[in-house]
Design an enzyme around this catalytic site. Structure first.
Site, short mmCIF file in Angstrom:
data_model
loop_
_atom_site.label_atom_id
_atom_site.label_comp_id
_atom_site.label_asym_id
_atom_site.label_seq_id
_atom_site.Cartn_x
_atom_site.Cartn_y
_atom_site.Cartn_z
N HIS A 134 10.55 4.16 74.95
CA HIS A 134 10.14 4.79 73.70
C HIS A 134 8.68 4.48 73.45
O HIS A 134 8.22 3.39 73.77
CB HIS A 134 10.98 4.26 72.52
CG HIS A 134 10.93 5.14 71.34
ND1 HIS A 134 9.93 5.08 70.41
CD2 HIS A 134 11.75 6.15 70.95
CE1 HIS A 134 10.14 6.00 69.49
NE2 HIS A 134 11.23 6.67 69.79
N ASP A 177 19.14 8.26 72.47
CA ASP A 177 19.81 9.29 73.27
C ASP A 177 20.70 8.72 74.37
O ASP A 177 21.42 9.48 75.02
CB ASP A 177 18.75 10.20 73.92
CG ASP A 177 17.98 10.98 72.88
OD1 ASP A 177 18.63 11.53 71.98
OD2 ASP A 177 16.75 11.04 72.96
N1 CMC Z 1 12.39 5.46 83.23
C1 CMC Z 1 11.56 4.93 84.15
N2 CMC Z 1 10.29 4.58 83.89
C2 CMC Z 1 9.84 4.82 82.64
C3 CMC Z 1 10.65 5.37 81.65
C4 CMC Z 1 11.98 5.68 81.97
N3 CMC Z 1 12.78 6.20 81.06
N4 CMC Z 1 9.93 5.48 80.51
C5 CMC Z 1 8.71 5.01 80.79
N5 CMC Z 1 8.65 4.60 82.09
C6 CMC Z 1 7.51 3.98 82.77
C7 CMC Z 1 6.45 5.01 83.15
O1 CMC Z 1 6.69 5.56 84.42
C8 CMC Z 1 5.20 4.17 83.08
O2 CMC Z 1 5.17 3.38 84.23
P1 CMC Z 1 3.75 3.00 84.95
O3 CMC Z 1 3.10 2.04 84.00
O4 CMC Z 1 4.15 2.42 86.25
O5 CMC Z 1 3.00 4.29 85.09
C9 CMC Z 1 5.46 3.22 81.91
O6 CMC Z 1 6.89 3.09 81.84
C10 CMC Z 1 4.95 3.76 80.55
O7 CMC Z 1 5.51 5.07 80.36
P2 CMC Z 1 4.81 6.22 79.54
O8 CMC Z 1 5.30 7.53 80.05
O9 CMC Z 1 3.34 6.00 79.49
O10 CMC Z 1 5.40 5.95 78.10
P3 CMC Z 1 5.32 6.94 76.87
O11 CMC Z 1 5.24 6.10 75.66
O12 CMC Z 1 4.27 7.96 77.08
O13 CMC Z 1 6.73 7.73 76.94
C11 CMC Z 1 8.99 8.29 76.67
C12 CMC Z 1 7.80 7.47 76.11
C13 CMC Z 1 10.13 8.19 75.67
C14 CMC Z 1 8.57 9.75 76.77
C15 CMC Z 1 9.39 7.70 78.04
O14 CMC Z 1 9.82 6.36 77.90
C16 CMC Z 1 10.46 8.54 78.72
O15 CMC Z 1 10.14 9.52 79.41
N6 CMC Z 1 11.78 8.18 78.53
C17 CMC Z 1 12.84 9.01 79.07
C18 CMC Z 1 13.09 10.20 78.17
C19 CMC Z 1 13.78 9.81 76.88
O16 CMC Z 1 14.75 9.09 76.87
N7 CMC Z 1 13.27 10.35 75.75
C20 CMC Z 1 13.87 10.12 74.43
C21 CMC Z 1 12.97 9.32 73.52
S1 CMC Z 1 13.83 8.67 72.09
C22 CMC Z 1 14.32 10.05 71.18
C23 CMC Z 1 13.19 10.80 70.61
O17 CMC Z 1 12.45 10.30 69.78
O18 CMC Z 1 13.08 11.98 71.00
#
Ligand code: CMC
Length: 428
Positions: free
Chosen positions: A305, A362
């Site tokens: 998140h 989720d």
């Molecule tokens: N699985 C594997 N790796 C992950 C995940 C995950 N679910 N989420 C983040 N990472 C890794 C990402 O690859 C990155 O790694 P590195 O530093 O090696 O490049 C690091 O963690 C930081 O990730 P980010 O994409 O920069 O983080 P963000 O804050 O931009 O994204 C997120 C947040 C929710 C989009 C992301 O965690 C994600 O894609 N999660 C899976 C989708 C999900 O469950 N979304 C629902 C969010 S909660 C409900 C809502 O509010 O909608």
């Protein structure tokens, strides 16, 4: 840090005021930055940018706190209902008994769609995703009430109730249409969530036998999704509202933003992921190895998140509810076992621990929805129904802010500098 912040740009000193929120959060007010220095700030994906002041929802992502209007989410989940919480979010206080009765009455009075809207449903192909239908139909609903544009402040309570009430009718109708089933109209004697289940699952001449534990579980899911401060869809709603677009147009845009798998669409993606792991006979470890190796940019859906760097408090409540609902319905689900196994491995794995990735709302919600019979492609629609009061509260905040201006970020241009037009015959 309070008061002012001194910054220095190319030797030019600048004093910027700070803003302190009621929970001690500090923001640096850069409103005068460009005028004084010619510089802008760059913050792709807005990880460090506050877009507004808001008194609706508070999140402390480091410690896993979520409060609506000051009330802790766990307390509301245990004691309140979705409709009462919707009132709280929109109007700022828990309703008195007469206020709640009046609000519920307004929801009931506005639950029917204009009959003309039935024809819009007919034109969607059978392959249409319910989120596409939901967004289009919410926008279409605004055209049946022109005073949404001209008398919007005066008529706000009516339009807010109409939107909360009708989103559920639209959602149920879109499900019936996709399944080729006749539409079931809402009943005046049923409460919000029970009425939704009735419209989804009753048949003409044969009403659904409502199970209180199912009604309660879905009501809780709606409540837990009701607001979450400046996420992607809520920011979209505020952005559209800032142009003075009407409430329905703003909410329709919110539905589109919510649809993506990184946001609300994650609940559908989690179930698809769990099914895939199950069908491959994996216990989750092979899948997690691929995630860690970033094979095909796979992610553990339902984990991570932007704000929570600790447990998402909604996930904790939903996980408990998951076990409870399955036990009450005398069901077991192999996908729940896989989800628990994935969680256990991930919470002890350096990849996830070092990145502070925890289960989010989720991760387990889809298992409850599957247990109570909600079809997979309707999962994100459930999120949208739940989130509607939050979007409405944020819309109201934008409209009531005397200092609100149209939201219009800037950019750093990286394209070609000035060049002259070449006639087509001279181009290589
Ligand atoms: N699985 C594997 N790796 C992950 C995940 C995950 N679910 N989420 C983040 N990472 C890794 C990402 O690859 C990155 O790694 P590195 O530093 O090696 O490049 C690091 O963690 C930081 O990730 P980010 O994409 O920069 O983080 P963000 O804050 O931009 O994204 C997120 C947040 C929710 C989009 C992301 O965690 C994600 O894609 N999660 C899976 C989708 C999900 O469950 N979304 C629902 C969010 S909660 C409900 C809502 O509010 O909608």
């Amino acid at each position: 840090m309070t008061g002012n912040v001194e910054i220095n740009i190319d030797g030019k000193a600048l004093t910027l005021p700070t803003l302190v929120g009621s929970e001690g959060e500090i923001g640096i007010d850069i409103t005068s930055l460009r005028n004084q220095t010619g510089c802008i700030t760059i913050d792709p994906a807005y990880g460090n940018t506050g877009s507004c002041e808001s008194s609706i929802t508070f999140i402390d992502g480091e410690t896993g706190i979520l409060r609506y209007r000051g009330y802790d989410i766990a307390e509301l989940a245990g004691k309140s209902t979705f409709v009462e919480t919707a009132y709280l979010l929109i109007y700022g206080e828990l309703p008195t008994r007469p206020q709640l009765a009046e609000f519920s009455e307004l929801l009931t009075e506005n639950q029917m769609l204009h009959e003309g809207m039935r024809f819009h449903f007919e034109s969607f192909p059978p392959t249409a995703h319910p989120m596409a239908i939901l967004s289009a139909m919410i926008n279409a609903a605004s055209s049946y009430h022109p005073n949404i544009i001209n008398k919007r402040e005066e008529r706000f309570p009516y339009h807010a109730a109409r939107l909360i009430s009708q989103v559920r009718t639209i959602a149920a109708f879109s499900h019936r249409k996709a399944k080729g089933l006749p539409a079931i109209y809402p009943k005046t004697n049923l409460k919000y969530t029970a009425n939704f289940l009735h419209m989804m699952f009753s048949h003409p001449g044969e009403d659904l036998e409502l199970q209180p534990e199912i009604v309660k579980a879905l009501d809780l899911i709606f409540l837990l999704h009701a607001d979450h401060e400046q996420n992607c869809s809520t920011s979209t709603v505020r952005m559209v509202a800032s142009s003075r677009a009407n409430l329905f147009a703003s909410a329709s845009a919110g539905v589109c933003a919510l649809w993506g798998p990184l946001h609300g669409g994650a609940n559908q993606a989690v179930l698809e992921m769990l099914k895939e792991i199950h069908d491959e006979g994996d216990d989750g470890s092979k899948f997690l190895a691929q995630v860690k190796a970033k094979v095909g940019n796979r992610r553990l859906m339902g984990f991570g998140h932007r704000v929570y760097k600790n447990f998402d408090p909604r996930a904790v409540i939903i996980k408990q509810q998951c076990d409870k609902v399955l036990a009450q319905l005398h069901k077991s689900d192999p996908l729940l076992d896989i989800a628990k196994k994935l969680e256990e491995i991930a919470l002890n794995d350096d990849y996830f621990v070092s990145r502070k990735l925890y289960p989010n709302v989720d991760f387990y919600s889809g298992i409850i929805m599957r247990a109570i019979g909600i079809p997979l492609d309707m999962f994100t629609v459930m999120f949208a129904i739940g989130r509607m009061p939050g979007w409405i509260a944020n819309y109201k905040e934008v409209m009531e802010d005397p200092d609100s201006r149209i939201a219009r970020p800037r950019q750093i241009y990286t394209g070609p500098t000035l060049r002259t037009y070449q006639p087509i015959e001279q181009r290589q």
